[in-house]
Enzyme design. Structure first.
Site, short mmCIF file in Angstrom:
data_model
loop_
_atom_site.label_atom_id
_atom_site.label_comp_id
_atom_site.label_asym_id
_atom_site.label_seq_id
_atom_site.Cartn_x
_atom_site.Cartn_y
_atom_site.Cartn_z
N ASN A 144 26.13 12.60 36.08
CA ASN A 144 24.98 14.04 36.59
C ASN A 144 25.11 14.80 35.72
OD1 ASN A 144 23.50 15.62 37.83
ND2 ASN A 144 24.86 15.73 39.44
N LYS A 199 23.90 17.15 35.17
CA LYS A 199 23.51 18.49 35.58
C LYS A 199 22.37 19.33 34.38
CE LYS A 199 26.70 18.51 38.87
NZ LYS A 199 27.55 19.45 39.70
N HIS A 254 21.18 16.11 46.20
CA HIS A 254 22.46 17.42 45.42
C HIS A 254 22.47 18.02 46.50
CE1 HIS A 254 25.13 18.76 43.32
NE2 HIS A 254 25.66 17.32 42.74
N GLU A 291 23.89 20.96 45.43
CA GLU A 291 23.79 22.04 44.24
C GLU A 291 21.88 22.40 45.04
OE1 GLU A 291 24.93 20.27 40.62
OE2 GLU A 291 26.87 21.38 41.46
N GLU A 325 29.89 13.14 48.80
CA GLU A 325 29.64 14.65 47.66
C GLU A 325 30.57 15.51 48.97
OE1 GLU A 325 28.43 13.95 43.56
OE2 GLU A 325 27.01 14.82 44.43
N GLY A 355 32.85 20.31 41.58
CA GLY A 355 33.35 21.56 40.75
C GLY A 355 34.43 22.83 40.67
N SER A 362 34.55 16.43 41.45
CA SER A 362 35.67 15.94 41.29
C SER A 362 36.69 14.68 40.42
CB SER A 362 37.01 16.63 41.48
OG SER A 362 36.04 18.12 41.68
P1 PGA Z 1 32.31 16.88 39.17
O1 PGA Z 1 30.07 16.64 40.14
O2 PGA Z 1 32.12 15.92 39.13
O3 PGA Z 1 32.12 18.38 38.56
O4 PGA Z 1 32.63 17.78 40.72
C1 PGA Z 1 29.27 16.11 40.84
C2 PGA Z 1 28.60 16.24 41.22
O5 PGA Z 1 27.99 17.67 41.46
O6 PGA Z 1 27.43 14.97 41.52
#
Ligand code: PGA
Length: 268
Positions: free
Chosen positions: A21, A23, A108, A110, A180, A186, A226
């Site tokens: 991903n 982003k 997601h 976010e 998730e 993150g 993460s």
């Molecule tokens: P991350 O993000 O691996 O940076 O924690 C995962 C995601 O948001 O899908």
């Protein structure tokens, strides 16, 4: 009893899936350069599916860099549920299909937190993706407060209850679920394998109760939050975890390639 009378109940093979991903990262030229680099580091394997989800504006250059019959697939990070019309700033499933997307991330955290996406909206997006032949990668996960209150599983199943409402068994077969936990995204603080497995098992039970055991056994459930080359080995070693949705660590070709290779070489 003759051999042909023996009933074989095959365990469904859930091919591991690693999704990067991106982003809001990588311009079209950066996307092409990244993909050229990644392709040099990886060997195709039928044992693992790989999906890259660049921003909309980099999908075309990513598609060209992958080539016409690439073993790595493309996906988008979002879509609108309508086909076309007066929806300023939005992109539909058919637009994504024409750019060679086969997958789309939906819901997601976010999108849920920063852009106010609600469970009902996410359900419409899942349906629109399926109708247009895109496999939705549906993200669900609890907040830190929900986990601390012992409500991780109920928060996740409450999301799924709305997000998957009304889907037929055949439709659900094309859905990928990504667990998730919001507190792990993150933050550098991934869920432990045990924490992830517990929620994955409850997601599978939820699917079994709502549909049937065949669908529950076949659906792919990814972990995200993460994931790094360091923790991927332990997470992907579990039979309950069918792959990873990788954010930060997918932006570096070396670390993303390492995670893909771990999936390619996991249990025989
Ligand atoms: P991350 O993000 O691996 O940076 O924690 C995962 C995601 O948001 O899908």
């Amino acid at each position: 009893m003759h051999a042909r009378d023996t009933i074989h109940i095959e365990k469904p093979v859930r091919i591991p899936l690693i999704v990067g991903n991106w982003k809001m990262n990588k311009t079209p030229s950066e996307a092409a350069a990244f993909i050229r680099d990644l392709l040099e580091r990886l060997t195709p394997s039928p044992k693992t599916d790989v999906v890259l989800t660049p921003p909309f504006t980099s999908l075309e250059s990513a598609s060209k860099a992958l080539g016409p019959s690439s073993w790595i697939n493309l996906g988008a990070q979002n879509l609108h549920w309508e086909q076309q019309g007066a929806f300023t700033g939005e992109v539909s499933a058919s637009m994504l299909r024409e750019l060679n997307c086969r997958y789309v991330i939906v819901g997601h955290s976010e999108r849920r937190m920063l852009f106010g996406e609600r469970d009902e909206t996410i359900q419409k997006k899942v349906r629109a993706a399926l109708v247009q032949g895109l496999a939705p990668i549906l993200c669900v996960g609890e907040s830190l407060a929900e986990r601390e209150a012992g409500k991780a599983t109920s928060a996740v199943t409450a999301q799924l209850d709305v997000n998957l409402a009304g889907l037929a068994q055949q439709e659900l077969a094309s859905v990928i679920i990504a667990y998730e936990p919001v507190w792990a995204i993150g933050t550098g603080r991934a869920a432990t394998t045990e924490q992830a497995v517990a929620v994955h098992q409850s997601i599978r039970s939820f699917v079994e109760a709502g549909w049937n055991s065949t669908t529950a056994a076949a659906i792919r459930i990814l972990y995200g939050g993460s994931v790094t080359p360091q923790n991927a080995e332990s997470l992907l070693a579990s039979e309950a975890i069918d792959g990873a949705l990788v954010g930060g660590a997918c932006l570096n070709p070396d670390s993303f390639a390492t995670i893909v290779r771990i999936a390619q070489t996991r249990r025989a």
